[in-house]
Design an enzyme around this catalytic site. Structure first.
Site, PDB file in Angstrom:
ATOM      1  N   LYS B  76      80.373  44.061  64.269  1.00  0.00           N
ATOM      2  CA  LYS B  76      81.703  43.879  64.857  1.00  0.00           C
ATOM      3  C   LYS B  76      82.775  44.215  63.818  1.00  0.00           C
ATOM      4  O   LYS B  76      82.651  43.829  62.646  1.00  0.00           O
ATOM      5  CB  LYS B  76      81.849  42.428  65.324  1.00  0.00           C
ATOM      6  CG  LYS B  76      83.140  42.135  66.076  1.00  0.00           C
ATOM      7  CD  LYS B  76      83.177  40.660  66.511  1.00  0.00           C
ATOM      8  CE  LYS B  76      84.445  40.313  67.280  1.00  0.00           C
ATOM      9  NZ  LYS B  76      84.485  38.877  67.648  1.00  0.00           N
ATOM     10  N   SER B 151      85.466  37.911  72.593  1.00  0.00           N
ATOM     11  CA  SER B 151      86.054  39.052  71.921  1.00  0.00           C
ATOM     12  C   SER B 151      85.051  40.089  71.436  1.00  0.00           C
ATOM     13  O   SER B 151      85.424  41.249  71.226  1.00  0.00           O
ATOM     14  CB  SER B 151      86.876  38.571  70.731  1.00  0.00           C
ATOM     15  OG  SER B 151      86.035  37.990  69.754  1.00  0.00           O
ATOM     16  N   SER B 175      83.105  33.801  71.808  1.00  0.00           N
ATOM     17  CA  SER B 175      83.188  35.265  71.687  1.00  0.00           C
ATOM     18  C   SER B 175      81.859  35.984  71.547  1.00  0.00           C
ATOM     19  O   SER B 175      81.820  37.219  71.576  1.00  0.00           O
ATOM     20  CB  SER B 175      84.082  35.645  70.506  1.00  0.00           C
ATOM     21  OG  SER B 175      85.433  35.476  70.847  1.00  0.00           O
TER      22      SER B 175
END
Lengths: 484, 474
Positions: B76, B151, B175
């Protein structure tokens, strides 16, 4: 008019700690490097970095707390103080707020009239220093982040001081303590010791506090005194003219000898303190506290009292000799080689300090070693030389690190104590000046000094003055007997 | 779709020559190219990945390879990798390059994983749909008109679309678990302090956890075992020993007690999801697990406490993006204050700004006690709720999300509705406990449904073991 009022002063003192590395990363704390050399992603506040507490900082803070009779809190927490400034890369300073490391301490100061006063310590907490903004003459500002993350302790006093002089002695005491503890070099000019003052005034007898102002940017002991005096007078002036004091922060301008408003209460930052989530609370349990306490050196007031008790020195001497740890160390080295403690004190407080001040040298670089100074005292006391000769030898010793006896011998300055030799000189002088002998005998006592001068001249000052004195009186009187 | 089910099988097939790791990486790169419209990746590192693949393939054949040898992992874009871009999907970090590598990523590299690229996400990990990204939203591979969740949306999409073996995500309030649920894959958020945060761009420091997405429990357990453990660079990381998660997968104790909290099955929960989770519960009951009811009375305050505390921390954590030292600086600034104001106004997205404003407000003089301090107290009460519950049960089973993946644009105008997506996941971050999404079926639209397993602090092993049982038998 001024006597109607009294000042009320509290100081916030920042001391830069002498750790090798920064408080939250392993960068060097070395002063004076090229800008932005002692930096890493952590102190630069790059995304994703985290602080790791340098344990030495806790140790130094607790030492200061113990030295000032503080309560050492078993648990203390770090907090973020949020504000924007280019020398603060994270946008917040990691400090302590609600639960500081140390609280409720006291520092005793000695005023020039020898009275003592206790100044309360509200708290001592740990924090990181910011970088330095360098505003050059043009439009640009450069930022040096070497100092960013250097550990500080902030020592906050109670508003217990009433005059600039008390503030001066309090600040001196802090400098003395941190130097004894070897946790800060105490150099105000280089910024390793910094001081902000909170000042208000009130009518004598009033117990409530007046509105205070804060003065920053006083970078010497002298400026602290001057700025406080300035501000007290300014506030009295306002009150006397029917005005009100505005709570604000002022910046001291040493060149103009004035303070200028930096920001008002309305413009004051809201720092939005909250507990630093990246660091767990700091726990100083009894075991750790005891370990740190075992590292405590003899403190200045303890040493001063020992100097009074063990060496029989006047308090005045003891206070001056212990002002700086290294001078006290030097003194103790001197008296390890001589028993004349008071003479040693006189020499160190007098000649030694004078040379240090005039030549701007530190005691560690003082050219005369402690045992040579002790021996100088010893050869005065065993009558090898007179005190007068000693004063001539001292500058020679400064020039080259020679034993005083070697200088005495080299310059042939050994005191003449042989009565026969001195007797011969006296006889010679008396025979050269029969008229003066007459004068003396007829009652002119003044002429005695004339003969002493002549004898000393003949012996190049080396004759033992007491022997000269006694023998001259004896011989001149016997002349009188003969003449009768 | 892929010629192996999990890392152990992949490693064996590389070792025997059945699979070439290099070809495997090339095929991933091709798949990524083919499914570019998913917008799962912010950056790709094909040259590095191929170079590492060649070295690792050799090591595997020599028998000297690390635990994750051959595993192709996406990271990420909130985690630092030295000399690689780090944007957090924000304009404010456009053109920023990391000068160091996050501990988690370094541990993967040290165990011979192949890092293939950095994935899209909501800006600074703030969001539940991946719509708050300067790179545009990532799509849900199951239904491209829908969000992948957020997210860590890019990571979830990449794993679900088989664009890599595993992807790292971060979880501050759900997330990882929520996008895992939306994309029908496994995702774990470990105990706070189990995995180092060093190198993870902070959103809310006392909530942030690094975890991962995978298509198998074994892959997830293998990566978590490598990433977990004390890191001297993260003071909040735990020194507790890390159990050998992958080896323990089948040591399941069927006496485990599964708790059900009615607070997690209330209004707003899709009936289809409710049914699916209840079906799983029934299955577990039938298979020798004890199931009991627990209560978590402070659940109703989780969203409020969560948004006060995380925004407070975020407002401070994001102060460093000020245009002064790195990242975006507005060209239009005539004073220092202007530089700050314009840089931050121009480069932060609206959700990030909203949270900075909220966080600044709750920390302000006069409001601190009413909001921040009170929320801290609520946080402690929520933690106590869980402590009490885990006295009685090993696992708490809940839905992961109240709905399945929603349409792109559906919630973006309504922040509150968006925040309610996290209603079942934020409590784990408030309490610091581990949580996992396990795919348990699909709804009538064919969209994945996820169940959330929660365990007490440092009880990740229980999550892996129960998940493995579900994976094999449900």
């Amino acid at each position: 008019m001024i006597d109607k009022y009294e000042g009320v002063i509290g100081l916030e003192v920042h001391a830069q700690l002498l750790t090798d590395s920064k408080i939250f990363c392993s960068c060097s704390t070395k002063f004076g490097n090229e800008p932005n050399i002692n930096v890493c992603p952590i102190c630069l506040g790059h995304p994703g970095v985290l602080p790791v507490l340098n344990k030495k900082v806790v140790e130094f803070t607790v030492l200061m707390g113990l030295a000032t009779d503080c309560t050492i809190n078993e648990r203390s927490i770090f907090a973020r103080k949020n504000y924007f400034y280019p020398d603060l890369p994270k946008g917040y300073q990691i400090s302590q707020y609600e639960e500081p490391a140390c609280e409720f301490g006291v520092i005793e100061i000695t005023l020039p009239d020898s009275t003592k006063k206790k100044i309360g310590i509200t708290r001592i907490h740990m924090e990181e220093d910011a970088g330095k903004s360098i505003h050059d003459s043009g439009y640009s500002t450069s930022v040096d982040l070497n100092r960013c993350g250097v550990p500080l302790i902030e020592i906050v006093s109670e508003p217990d001081m009433r005059t600039s002089s008390e503030a001066y002695f309090y600040l001196s005491r802090i400098k003395q303590i941190v130097q004894y503890l070897d946790i800060c070099d105490g150099n105000m000019e280089e910024g390793s010791l910094r001081c902000d003052a909170n000042i208000s005034v009130r009518l004598r007898g009033e117990t409530r506090l007046g509105t205070k102002t804060e003065i920053k940017n006083m970078n010497s002991f002298r400026n602290v005194e001057r700025a406080i005096n300035y501000e007290i007078e300014r506030q009295i002036d306002i009150l006397e003219n029917g005005g009100n004091i505005i709570q604000e922060t002022l910046l001291w301008d040493a060149d103009k000898n004035k303070a200028f408003s930096m920001r008002s209460k309305e413009e004051a930052h809201d720092y939005r303190y909250f507990p630093e989530p990246d660091l767990f609370p700091v726990f100083v349990d009894k075991e750790w506290k005891d370990e740190i306490a075992a590292l405590l050196p003899e403190l200045p007031f303890q040493r001063r009292n020992r100097f009074i008790d063990s060496f029989n020195l006047p308090e005045y001497d003891a206070e001056i000799l212990t002002q700086y740890k290294d001078i006290a160390d030097y003194y103790e080295k001197v008296i390890s080689s001589t028993n004349d403690y008071k003479s040693a004190s006189n020499w160190v407080m007098g000649a030694v300090l004078k040379v240090m001040n005039e030549e701007k040298i530190e005691i560690k670089n003082f050219p005369i070693s402690a045992n040579h100074l002790a021996d100088l005292i010893n050869i005065i006391n065993n009558k090898t030389i007179s005190g007068k000769i000693a004063k001539e030898i001292f500058p020679e010793m400064l020039k080259e690190n020679k034993h005083p006896l070697d200088i005495v011998k080299l310059k042939n300055l050994v005191q003449i104590t042989d009565t026969t030799a001195i007797g011969i000189v006296i006889d010679n002088v008396l025979s050269k000046f029969p008229n003066e002998v007459e004068e003396f005998l007829s009652g002119k006592e003044k002429v005695f000094g004339f003969f002493i001068g002549k004898i000393m001249q003949e012996t190049k000052g080396k004759a033992n003055p007491k022997i000269v004195n006694d023998l001259l009186r004896e011989k001149i009187s016997s002349t009188k007997r003969i003449m009768e | 779709m892929l010629p192996y089910k999990c890392i152990s099988e992949k490693k064996q097939k590389i070792s025997s020559g059945e699979i070439s790791l290099k070809d495997n990486v090339i095929s991933f790169l091709n798949r990524i190219e083919d499914q570019k419209d998913l917008n799962a990746f912010n950056f790709l590192f094909p040259d590095d990945a191929l170079a590492v693949a060649a070295i690792v393939e050799d090591k595997i054949k020599k028998g000297t390879a690390g635990k994750l040898a051959g595993m192709v992992i996406a990271v990420k874009d909130v985690l630092s990798i030295k000399d690689k871009p780090l944007t957090c999907s924000s304009k404010i970090l456009k053109n920023f390059t990391s000068v160091y590598t996050a501990t988690t990523v370094q541990k993967l590299i040290d165990e011979d994983a192949v890092i293939i690229g950095k994935t899209n996400c909501d800006e600074f990990a703030m969001g539940s749909s991946n719509e708050n990204s300067a790179f545009g939203n990532a799509l849900n591979p199951i239904d491209k008109s829908r969000v992948p969740g957020g997210s860590s949306g890019g990571s979830a999409a990449a794993v679900a679309a088989r664009l890599c073996d595993v992807a790292l995500g971060t979880d501050t309030g759900g997330s990882i678990r929520q996008p895992a649920s939306f994309c029908g894959i496994y995702g774990i958020k470990p105990t706070y302090g189990r995995v180092s945060r060093y190198g993870l761009t902070a959103f809310a420091s006392s909530f942030d956890s690094v975890g991962c997405f995978a298509n198998s429990v074994e892959d997830m357990a293998s990566v978590m075992q490598v990433m977990s453990g004390r890191d001297e660079l993260d003071s909040t990381s735990s020194p507790k020993d890390v159990p050998p998660y992958p080896e323990e997968l089948n040591n399941l104790n069927k006496k485990f007690t599964i708790g059900i909290a009615e607070e997690y099955f209330g209004k707003g929960l899709s009936p289809e999801i409710k049914l699916a989770v209840e079906k799983l519960l029934g299955f577990l009951n039938d298979n020798g697990f004890n199931t009991v009811k627990v209560t978590l009375p402070y659940s109703k305050y989780t969203i409020a406490a969560y948004y006060i505390l995380t925004t407070a921390e975020a407002s401070s954590n994001l102060a460093r993006y000020d245009g002064a030292h790195y990242g975006f600086r507005s060209a239009d600034s005539s004073s220092l204050i202007d530089m700050y104001r314009n840089s931050r106004s121009e480069a932060f997205g609206s959700e990030v700004k909203r949270r900075i404003m909220l966080g600044t407000y709750v920390l302000s003089a006069g409001y601190y006690d009413a909001y921040y301090r009170k929320a801290q107290k609520v946080r402690r009460l929520i933690k106590t709720d869980f402590d009490n519950a885990f006295q009685k049960v090993d696992i708490i089973l809940t839905p992961t999300t109240p709905t399945t993946a929603f349409k792109i644009g559906e919630n973006i105008q309504d922040p509150l509705q968006m925040y309610l997506n996290d209603i079942y996941t934020t409590s784990a971050n408030l309490a610091g406990i581990p949580g996992m999404n396990v795919p348990v079926g699909i709804d009538s639209l064919g969209l994945p449904i996820g169940a959330q397993l929660l365990a007490g602090q440092f009880n990740e092993s229980k999550l892996f073991q129960v998940a493995k049982f579900i994976e094999s038998n449900f």
